[in-house]
Structures are given as structure tokens and as C-alpha cells.
Design a protein around this motif. Structure first.
Motif, PDB file in Angstrom:
ATOM      1  N   PRO A  36      71.009  81.438  27.812  1.00 44.93           N
ATOM      2  CA  PRO A  36      72.198  80.626  27.511  1.00 44.93           C
ATOM      3  C   PRO A  36      72.239  80.299  26.023  1.00 44.93           C
ATOM      4  O   PRO A  36      71.205  79.989  25.430  1.00 44.93           O
ATOM      5  N   HIS A  37      73.417  80.389  25.444  1.00 46.72           N
ATOM      6  CA  HIS A  37      73.557  80.202  23.994  1.00 46.72           C
ATOM      7  C   HIS A  37      74.410  78.985  23.669  1.00 46.72           C
ATOM      8  O   HIS A  37      74.990  78.372  24.555  1.00 46.72           O
ATOM      9  N   ILE A  38      74.495  78.709  22.370  1.00 45.65           N
ATOM     10  CA  ILE A  38      75.358  77.627  21.901  1.00 45.65           C
ATOM     11  C   ILE A  38      76.375  78.235  20.937  1.00 45.65           C
ATOM     12  O   ILE A  38      75.999  78.893  19.973  1.00 45.65           O
ATOM     13  N   GLY A  39      77.648  78.001  21.210  1.00 46.98           N
ATOM     14  CA  GLY A  39      78.670  78.575  20.332  1.00 46.98           C
ATOM     15  C   GLY A  39      79.622  77.539  19.780  1.00 46.98           C
ATOM     16  O   GLY A  39      80.472  77.850  18.957  1.00 46.98           O
ATOM     17  N   CYS A  40      79.499  76.296  20.256  1.00 50.87           N
ATOM     18  CA  CYS A  40      80.434  75.283  19.766  1.00 50.87           C
ATOM     19  C   CYS A  40      79.829  73.913  19.956  1.00 50.87           C
ATOM     20  O   CYS A  40      78.762  73.764  20.527  1.00 50.87           O
ATOM     21  N   ASP A  41      80.552  72.896  19.482  1.00 55.59           N
ATOM     22  CA  ASP A  41      80.076  71.534  19.706  1.00 55.59           C
ATOM     23  C   ASP A  41      81.143  70.687  20.399  1.00 55.59           C
ATOM     24  O   ASP A  41      81.148  69.480  20.310  1.00 55.59           O
ATOM     25  N   THR A  42      82.082  71.368  21.068  1.00 55.54           N
ATOM     26  CA  THR A  42      83.150  70.621  21.735  1.00 55.54           C
ATOM     27  C   THR A  42      83.382  71.092  23.170  1.00 55.54           C
ATOM     28  O   THR A  42      84.465  70.903  23.719  1.00 55.54           O
ATOM     29  N   SER A  43      82.389  71.742  23.767  1.00 60.83           N
ATOM     30  CA  SER A  43      82.518  72.189  25.168  1.00 60.83           C
ATOM     31  C   SER A  43      83.645  73.179  25.395  1.00 60.83           C
ATOM     32  O   SER A  43      84.244  73.213  26.457  1.00 60.83           O
ATOM     33  N   ASN A  44      83.942  73.994  24.397  1.00 56.42           N
ATOM     34  CA  ASN A  44      85.045  74.941  24.548  1.00 56.42           C
ATOM     35  C   ASN A  44      84.622  76.374  24.827  1.00 56.42           C
ATOM     36  O   ASN A  44      85.390  77.135  25.398  1.00 56.42           O
ATOM     37  N   CYS A  45      83.431  76.771  24.380  1.00 60.52           N
ATOM     38  CA  CYS A  45      83.175  78.211  24.312  1.00 60.52           C
ATOM     39  C   CYS A  45      82.492  78.797  25.535  1.00 60.52           C
ATOM     40  O   CYS A  45      82.592  79.989  25.784  1.00 60.52           O
ATOM     41  N   GLY A  46      81.764  77.979  26.283  1.00 60.07           N
ATOM     42  CA  GLY A  46      81.142  78.490  27.501  1.00 60.07           C
ATOM     43  C   GLY A  46      79.914  79.361  27.309  1.00 60.07           C
ATOM     44  O   GLY A  46      79.369  79.885  28.276  1.00 60.07           O
ATOM     45  N   ALA A  47      79.440  79.510  26.070  1.00 59.68           N
ATOM     46  CA  ALA A  47      78.259  80.353  25.835  1.00 59.68           C
ATOM     47  C   ALA A  47      77.032  79.787  26.554  1.00 59.68           C
ATOM     48  O   ALA A  47      76.070  80.503  26.825  1.00 59.68           O
ATOM     49  N   CYS A  48      77.071  78.488  26.860  1.00 56.68           N
ATOM     50  CA  CYS A  48      75.932  77.785  27.438  1.00 56.68           C
ATOM     51  C   CYS A  48      76.014  77.701  28.956  1.00 56.68           C
ATOM     52  O   CYS A  48      75.245  76.968  29.579  1.00 56.68           O
ATOM     53  N   THR A  49      76.958  78.430  29.559  1.00 59.83           N
ATOM     54  CA  THR A  49      77.227  78.269  30.995  1.00 59.83           C
ATOM     55  C   THR A  49      76.036  78.685  31.867  1.00 59.83           C
ATOM     56  O   THR A  49      75.447  79.749  31.679  1.00 59.83           O
TER      57      THR A  49
END
Ligand code: FES
Ligand code: FES
Lengths: 165, 806
Positions: A36-49
Motif C-alpha cells: 500500500p502506498h501514499i499518494g496524497c494527504d486528503t484521502s483522494n487518491c486511494g493508493a493506500c487502499t
């Protein structure tokens, strides 16, 4: 520090975390699961799903302590017995990934989508993954991959029924 | 309506492995969560970095007080710009004197020049602690009036962004080709238009990341970053750090998309290197999305004042344009975006009279840098928009007017007035094919039906061109003192003593599938399967070959990377055949390699590659007398470039991929929101190494281009604060915002590359421009026109209001 216990990819894990630690940081930094990754700081990108008790969740949007007692499935736990999940296979066959950064989150969202709706229309697929951004593929082949799994009825839910809400 | 998921329509193909839709080798690690990205790197004793940034667009730093911040638990050290730059030389800059005086360190010293500019490096035991400390850092600023547009920055008396240079117009050149006066005198109509190219960014999903470990024993910095051309940037980083490039061990592991922006994260490498040396611990910095949006590198922003002269039958006679480029606060690669018009200034057309008057202006905004189709789609926008307006004025169909202006395939290779040498192509065929694929006639009917139902609707077409790679002699036109020319790439191919085949190339991909493409090329040459070739992933300066131009940028892989690896493989093959000829008692010309076995046309028993490899490495006495041991070739490929023809002409790219795009746009008059009902594109990138990957790149272009046209806009307020600094307000499109794509390709091999390939991937902006043209098509029946590249719902709504009032 707070003590937490969870089941991650079928295994019991324990952690000692600051109450403010995000679940994604616990998964990546403490458990060393860097799928799982991190792509944003506003819960928009879903990389961390990930799947949390069987449903897709953005693991950057909650604290690790909130996941105490829950069951988590990350991309690392999706293939079983050395066999790729049909969605993983379909992403590969349909060239549904380029850089691969969105892919773990995208696949986990697709798992959730097909668990809820095994026969989605193209529009439903697009809506179903609209919490996940991809900057490389323009989504075309991702939609194709998900639809190929749905059409050939090879989807299997990685989650035991009773685990679902 | 768009069919559910359309298949790619493909025509020609070469035999063998090159040209196969070979599934990607790199996929398996990514779909199982085993990719290795820079943020995944964790080293023993690692500390974590946060970058403190300026909240103001323009201000003096009066004082930084670290006391409270240093007291935060877990803080290891805090280093201000003033402290760090003591150890640094400024970053290189391309500008001629006196603008070469601009001092840029990647961190502010006593003055901040854009909101988000780094001011201090904070090192702590965790990222959380570093951010805690950042909140406690006391900084006093004295605000200054910011310069926020190119047009105001260019005015006399404007505040200066850099106080040590005389004006904000840091680069200005007028390029004139042909006879403009004559062209405009002969014009039947002149289309005059002010156009605005909006600021947006390709925003890769993975933000910038830098990890640095300093080894004091050897003075070596090991740098893991997601820089997309590490070898290229190595020299600049070394110079700034006052060390040698060979003491920098640069590793770019898997990269989560780059699109040009990740050429530009090297200032952070420098900041972390200094801090790592000071604290004697490995450091990791991971950019947040907000930091990425406010302070990485934005795409260019341009105001055009342009006019095009056209004959009665729709031939372009001349184009004259002033271009005012808002460059942001620092000129790191600039004015390349402003200058890049020159690569294919006249696009796919035959006109010879052109004048481009270019102004590069610094402002108090995020610096501009490479962004997918850097400077190329902008020139396309200028030419294609004016031509489209001209067609309407002359009552010509937009396809027909393009047909009348195309360079024809019989004129190839064709030298344009700026000295670009077009390397083949069938432009008319491309636009015909996209019209055929989308059934142009039906599309117009569909548009008319939408109009009847109360919607605004338009059909738009556009050509696009993707000129690549970069002949660095073009720098001489920016700064006469530049001594660069050409470009190159390195590769090696090796067959070890057991017959295992490996290959490596210096291109550091970011999702481009080079492991697969390289394996296909080597397999083709060596007569094996791509599965038999292990291509080194990622980039590591200690294991991968490289040149000062290495990296993946400017769509250069299919030219430089592919040619380098092909060349190395060919030399290995030649050696294999020489050795085989010796042991088989056969002439080389009778030999071929098939399925890993060297076979003779005379149907004698063959000799396996494995056996040749054993001989070459381990049975040296049995090698031919003059043959060196081993099967290992390291090759540096020189892209065949020349010096500029004169001080404003030259061939600055080798290949010119092109595309034709068509869209049907529907606009809701109530909301001003546009929606793409259909979109098609036909691209010609010459011979394709892997058509599946090529098609994926085209999908990616479409995602970026349509996103930029409909949703993505970097908006600053009147204080210089970026309003669209997260994915909540910078609307990177989701799957439900985008349609499915109707793609196609035609293949005319490049006249100038060994494999007939053209560089591709960035695209030339055709889908974005087609959207702008479609909007005009929707508005002109109402007597209105549009001027921008961003189909802003607010602006459209205002136009609709004027229409309804009429
Ligand atoms: S990182 Fe969780 S949504 Fe972007
Ligand atoms: S494949 Fe790169 S972001 Fe989706």
C-alpha cells in the motif's frame, strides 16, 4: 503509546503505537508491508487502499488504533498458495498498470467492487474505482481488466463471508 | 456512443520479438505489492526529514529562531538555508549574462520567492516528530509585493523577483524565418487572437522522495531517489555539493510515474546530502502531495498574442506570435519550455514564414519545469487553434484545411524553416483514419442532435507532434556560451559463462516497461526468447551503464535507449557467430541463431549459445587467436545529431511522432461543465517495439491531456497562494470523469533510426487541443469564441450567460 492487536493477511500482529499514528504508516513502517502506498494527504487518491474487515478502506484516513481488533488484507495477502488472484492476473494480461504505484490500491478497490457487484456495467466499474487515482494509464485498461474478470465469472472473494459487515 | 471498451486497431508489424504485444515482465512485482519505491527504503539508524517552507510568495526572511523547535522531543537537527548554502555552490542555470547571476540553491537564504519555497531542513527520529518541530519553528518575515503574472512582471517598475538582475524578463529572443511582411500582405484573411495556455501539472501519483546515506570512510553519498534521470543530474549535484560525480552513488529504484517533473527533484538530493553528512545518519524525505503541488515543478503558463495569415483556399502563409512565459521563481531548466517551440514550430504543415517573439518572465510562483510534452503541445495549441479559427472564417472543414497544408509523404525527409528534419510520416492518412474510426459524418449528426436537445456541443480535431529526443546543441541558441551538442545513451549486453543473458541500459524508466522492451530487442538479436533475457530493473550508477544524457525524458527511449541496447546486442551476436564459425569450421555468413542455438544453413549440427559462452569465458585456449575472452559488450550510442545550422535553425530532435485526435464534446449550459462523449486518436510512432506498451502510453497521454483540458488548473490567488494544492481542488480526473478511448495507429518507419522507431509517450497534446477546438465549434454558432486551453466551467458559464442575454 497504545497496544493494538489485529489480523493482517491472515496472521496475528501486535503493535505499540502513538494514538495519532495513521494506519497506513503502521502498515508500511511498523509491519514493513510496503505494497500500500501514499499518494496524497486528503484521502483522494486511494493508493493506500486495503480491505478492512472485508471492505475497501483508505488506510491513510484512519488511525492505527481505530483498526484494533480488526482484520486487514493488503495486496501482499491477495495471492493465495502462490497463485495470483484473478484480478492480479487480469491487470497483468490487460496492461492495466504502468508505474504500478496505484496498482495495489486499485486492485484492492476492484476486489471490493466485484464482491459487491459481480456483474458491473462499464459505468459502474468506473464509479466503483473512482476513489482511486491513476496518473499513468488513463484508466482504459484498468476498466478492461476488471470487466474481463467480471465477464468470465472467475472472481473469488478473498474474504470469508462472516468477516464482512 | 462509445463502445464499452474499444480494441486498439493496429496495422503493420515487424517479424519476431520486436513488434510483439509481449506482456510486461515488471508487472508481477507490482501486482503483488513487491515493487521497490524510494519511500520503501529503510536503513538502520535512519532519521526522517521535513522541509519547512515559506508561507509567503515574496518576503524577506528577517530571523529564524530554532529554539522552540529544537526542544521538540525526537528532533535531531534543524538547518536553515543560510547554514546549508555555506557548503554549496549554486545550481547551474542556462541563462546568458546578466541573468546567470540569479543564485539558486533549492533553499531560500534571506529572501523567499514563492509560497512553498524551502527555508529549513528538519531532521528527527520520525516524520511525525519532524512535523511537530516544523510547527514550532519561529520565522519572522517581512512581506514584499509579489509578481504574479508574466504580463505584470514584464512591466517597467514591476517589483523584481531577483533583486540582483535588472528585469524580470530574464530571456527574450525573436526568431524570424521567411518573409512575414510578404505573407501578411498576400493574406486573404488574418486570424488574430490572444490565447492563454493554462498552468497545470502531470502530478505523478508517487510524490518526490529522497534517501541519502553518507559514508564518511570514502566520502561517498549513496542516494536513493525517484529522480528520472539520475545520471544526467549527477554532475550538477556533484558541482553544487563541491564533490565529484563519481563519489555519488545514485540509485533510482521503481519510480511511481515521472512525466518530467521528477527530473527536477535534485535540489532535495543536495539538501539531504548536506544534512546527512552533518548528522552522520541516513535520512529519508518523502514529499507530501501538498508540497508536490506547491513546490515541485509546474507546467508552463503562456499568454500568446498571435496572428496567422491564410490564403483564400486555406493555405497558411505565415504565423506571427508573441509568447509571454510565466516561468515561476527560478529558471532551473528554463527557458527550455519557452524555447521548445523550435523543435517542430510549423508542426505537420508546409508554411515557411514564421516569427516567434519569446519572453521568459520570472514571477513569484512555483518554478516551471519539464512536464509531459514540454513546450511541444503548447506550440501545437498555437498553430492548431489559429488554423481552426481560420477554417471557420473561410468556411472550410477543419479536416480539409489541414489536408491542404500537410507536408506530404513524398516530400520526406522534409526540412522545415527552423531546420527540423521531419523523418517520414503520412499526416493525411492519420487524420483520415481518426475520422474513419470515429465516423466523422455520424459524429457531426450526433453533435447536431445534442444541440437540438438544448446542449452546447462541438466536434474538434487537432494534430499533435512529439519531437524527440533533445539535441543539446539547441542550448547554444539560448546561451551562445553553451558548448553542448548531441546526446547519447549507454547499454550493455552480457552472456555469462553458463549462457545466462543479461542487459542493462541507462534510461531509468518510470512505468515505461523498459525491462520488457529491452528483453524483446535483445531476444530478437540473439535468437532467444525475451524470457531468456534478464534486464536489470531501475537504475543504479554502480551497475548500470550511463552517459551524461541518460534517463527517461523527452520520449527518448525508443531512439537512444533502444539503439544502444540493439547495438550492444548486435556486437555480442557478431562475436558469438565468429566463435561459432571457428568451432564449426563454417563461414559466419552461413550462420544464424535460432532458439538459442547457432545453426548453419548447411544443416550441420548446431552449437548452443551456452557452449559458445563456456568457450568464450572458460576455454580460452580454444578461442580464435585474435578474439578477446568473454561475451560482454558495453556500448555508447551517439544519436546522430549535428550542430545548429545557424543561430536560429537546426535539427534539434531526431524523430517526429505525430498524432491526429478528434473529440465530441458536450457542454451543459447550466453548469458550464464539459463532457467528452467520444475521443479518438491515431498516432504514428514508427515501428513499435511493443504495441501494447505503445498503446498504453497513448492512453496515458489521453488521461493527462483530457484531464488538463477539463479538470486540472493550478490557480493562484492575489497573494500568490496556490488554491489548488491538493487532489481535493486540483481535480486529477477519476475513471468516471474520463471516457473510453478509441485509439489506432499507423506505422511508417522513421527514416533515421536503426530500428525504424520514433520516440513517443509524451504525445503532442492533440486531444487537449481538440477539446479547445471542439469548444469553439460549440460556441461559434452563438457568435462566441474561447481563448484558453482549460475549459473552465466558470468561464463557459459566463459565456453562456452572454449568449442567453442576446
Ligand atoms: S494516500 Fe490514502 S487516499 Fe491518498
Ligand atoms: S500505473 Fe502509475 S499511477 Fe497507475
Amino acid at each position: 503509546m497504545t497496544q493494538i492487536q489485529l489480523i493482517v493477511n491472515g496472521k496475528k500482529v501486535e503493535g505499540n503505537v502513538e494514538p495519532r499514528k495513521l494506519l497506513i504508516d503502521f502498515i508500511r513502517e511498523d509491519l514493513g508491508l510496503t505494497g500500500p502506498h501514499i499518494g496524497c494527504d486528503t484521502s483522494n487518491c486511494g493508493a493506500c487502499t486495503i480491505l478492512l474487515n472485508g471492505r475497501a478502506a483508505k488506510s491513510c484516513t484512519m488511525f492505527a488504533v481505530q483498526a484494533d481488533g480488526m482484520e486487514i488484507l493488503t495486496i501482499e495477502g491477495l495471492a493465495t498458495d502462490g497463485k495470483l488472484h484473478p484480478l492480479q492476473q487480469a491487470f497483468h494480461e490487460n496492461h492495466a498498470l504502468q508505474c504500478g504505484y496505484c496498482t495495489p490500491g486499485m486492485i484492492m478497490s476492484s476486489v471490493d467492487l466485484l464482491s459487491r457487484n459481480p456483474n458491473p456495467t462499464e459505468e459502474e466499474i468506473r464509479l466503483g474505482i473512482s476513489g482511486n487515482l491513476c496518473r499513468c494509464t488513463g484508466y482504459h485498461n484498468i476498466v478492461k481488466a476488471i470487466s474481463s474478470v467480471a465477464k468470465s465469472h472467475i472472481f473469488v472473494s478473498p474474504v470469508k463471508k462472516e468477516g464482512r459487515d | 456512443m462509445a463502445s464499452s471498451v474499444t480494441m486498439h486497431k493496429e496495422e503493420a508489424r515487424t517479424a519476431g520479438w520486436i513488434g510483439k504485444r509481449y506482456p510486461r515482465k515488471e508487472d508481477i512485482r507490482f501486482i503483488t505489492g513487491n515493487g521497490l519505491f524510494a519511500a520503501d527504503i529503510k536503513l538502520p539508524n535512519m532519521a526522517y526529514v521535513a522541509i519547512a517552507r515559506s508561507p509567503y510568495a515574496s518576503a524577506k526572511i528577517v530571523r529564524i529562531d530554532k529554539k522552540r523547535a529544537l526542544a521538540v522531543p525526537g528532533v535531531v537537527g534543524i538547518f536553515t538555508g543560510a547554514e546549508i548554502v555555506e557548503e554549496l555552490d549554486p545550481l547551474p542555470n542556462l541563462l546568458p549574462s546578466p541573468y546567470d547571476r540569479v543564485r539558486d540553491f533549492g533553499i531560500a537564504v534571506d529572501r523567499v520567492r514563492y509560497a512553498g519555497e524551502p527555508i529549513a531542513v528538519i531532521v528527527a527520529e520520525s516524520t511525525y516528530a519532524a512535523w511537530d518541530a516544523m510547527e514550532q519553528l519561529d520565522v519572522d518575515y517581512e512581506e514584499l509585493p509579489p509578481v504574479l503574472t508574466a504580463m505584470t512582471g514584464a512591466k517597467d517598475g514591476s517589483p523584481l523577483v531577483h533583486e540582483n538582475v535588472p528585469t524580470n524578463v530574464v530571456w527574450h529572443r525573436k526568431f524570424t524565418y521567411g518573409d512575414l511582411d510578404e505573407a501578411f500582405r498576400n493574406a486573404h484573411i488574418v486570424v488574430s487572437k490572444k490565447l492563454k495556455w493554462h498552468r497545470f501539472t502531470s502530478a505523478p501519483l508517487e510524490p518526490n522522495v529522497v534517501v541519502v546515506d553518507y559514508d564518511a570512510r570514502h566520502g561517498i553519498y549513496t542516494v536513493w531517489s525517484n529522480n528520472q534521470r539520475p545520471a544526467f543530474n549527477q554532475a550538477a549535484v556533484a558541482k553544487s555539493l563541491r564533490t565529484q560525480a563519481n563519489l555519488l552513488h545514485f540509485i533510482s529504484p521503481d519510480i511511481g510515474g515521472g512525466f518530467g517533473i521528477k527530473n527536477e527533484n535534485y535540489p532535495y538530493i543536495i539538501l539531504l546530502a548536506v544534512a546527512a553528512r552533518w548528522v552522520r545518519r541516513p535520512l529519508r524525505w518523502v514529499e507530501t502531495r501538498t508540497e508536490h503541488m506547491i513546490a515541485s515543478a509546474h507546467g508552463s503558463e503562456i499568454n500568446y498574442e498571435a496572428e496567422m495569415a491564410l490564403s483564400k483556399d486555406g493555405r497558411i502563409l505565415g504565423l506571427r506570435a508573441k509568447a509571454f512565459h510565466d516561468e515561476g521563481a527560478y529558471m532551473r531548466r528554463e527557458p527550455i519550455a519557452a524555447f521548445n517551440f523550435i523543435r517542430h514550430a510549423t508542426m505537420t504543415y508546409t508554411f515557411r514564414n514564421l516569427e516567434m517573439d519569446i519572453y521568459a518572465i520570472v514571477t513569484n510562483k512555483c518554478p516551471v519545469g519539464p512536464n509531459r510534452s514540454y513546450g511541444k503541445m503548447q506550440q501545437g495549441f498555437l498553430v492548431e487553434r489559429l488554423l481552426d479559427i481560420g477554417a471557420r472564417k473561410l468556411g472550410l472543414d477543419p479536416i480539409e484545411i489541414r489536408m491542404r497544408n500537410f507536408v506530404s509523404s513524398t516530400q520526406m525527409p522534409y526540412e522545415t524553416p527552423t531546420g527540423a528534419m521531419l523523418d517520414g510520416g503520412e499526416y493525411a492518412k492519420a487524420i483520415s483514419k481518426v475520422a474513419e474510426n470515429l465516423q466523422y459524418g455520424e459524429l457531426i449528426k450526433e453533435r447536431d442532435r445534442l444541440r437540438k436537445s438544448g446542449m452546447l456541443a462541438g466536434v474538434g480535431v487537432s494534430m499533435g507532434m512529439d519531437a524527440c529526443p533533445i539535441n543539446f546543441s539547441s542550448n547554444r541558441l539560448i546561451n551562445p556560451k553553451s558548448t553542448a551538442s548531441g546526446e547519447s545513451e549507454a547499454a550493455w549486453v552480457k552472456i555469462d559463462e553458463d549462457g545466462n543473458i543479461s542487459a542493462a541500459v541507462g534510461t531509468s524508466p518510470q512505468g515505461h516497461g523498459h525491462e520488457t522492451a529491452v528483453s524483446q530487442i535483445v531476444a530478437e538479436v540473439l535468437g532467444v526468447s525475451p524470457d531468456d533475457v534478464y534486464t536489470l530493473p531501475a537504475f543504479d550508477s554502480w551497475t548500470h551503464p550511463s552517459t551524461p544524457h541518460s534517463g527517461t525524458y523527452a520520449s527518448r527511449f525508443a531512439i537512444a535507449g533502444a539503439s544502444a541496447v540493439n547495438g550492444a546486442a548486435v556486437r555480442v551476436r557478431e562475436k558469438v557467430l565468429r566463435i561459432a564459425a571457428h568451432v564449426m569450421g563454417e563461414s559466419e555468413s552461413n550462420l544464424d541463431i535460432v532458439n538459442g542455438v547457432v545453426v548453419s544453413v548447411k544443416a550441420k549440427p548446431g552449437v548452443s549459445l551456452k557452449e559458445i559462452a563456456r568457450l568464450a569465458w572458460k576455454d580460452l585456449a580454444n578461442l580464435p587467436e585474435k578474439e578477446e575472452p568473454g561475451l560482454y559488450v558495453n556500448l555508447v550510442y551517439k544519436t546522430p545529431f549535428k550542430l545548429p545550422i545557424d543561430d536560429q535553425r537546426g535539427n534539434f530532435s531526431l524523430t517526429y511522432s505525430y498524432s491526429a485526435s478528434m473529440v465530441l464534446l458536450e457542454i451543459d449550459p447550466g453548469t458550464g461543465m464539459s463532457k467528452i462523449r467520444r475521443v479518438g486518436i491515431v498516432e504514428d510512432s514508427g515501428n513499435q517495439i511493443n504495441p501494447m506498451i505503445v498503446e498504453g502510453q497513448i492512453h496515458g497521454q489521453l488521461g493527462h491531456q483530457l484531464g488538463a483540458a477539463l479538470y486540472e488548473d493550478l490557480v493562484y490567488d492575489e497573494n500568490g497562494q496556490l488554491l489548488t494544492s491538493t487532489f481535493k481542488d486540483y481535480l486529477a480526473p477519476t475513471a468516471s470523469d474520463l471516457p473510453s478511448y478509441e485509439t489506432g495507429s499507423i506505422v511508417t518507419p522513421s527514416l533515421f533510426t536503426p530500428l525504424g522507431t520514433r520516440g513517443m509517450g509524451e504525445g503532442g497534446g492533440a486531444p487537449l487541443i481538440a477539446c479547445a477546438n471542439a469548444l469553439d465549434d460549440a460556441l461559434t454558432p452563438h457568435g462566441m469564441e474561447f481563448d484558453g486551453s482549460y475549459l473552465s466551467p466558470v468561464k463557459i458559464r459566463n459565456i453562456v450567460k452572454t449568449i442567453t442575454k442576446k
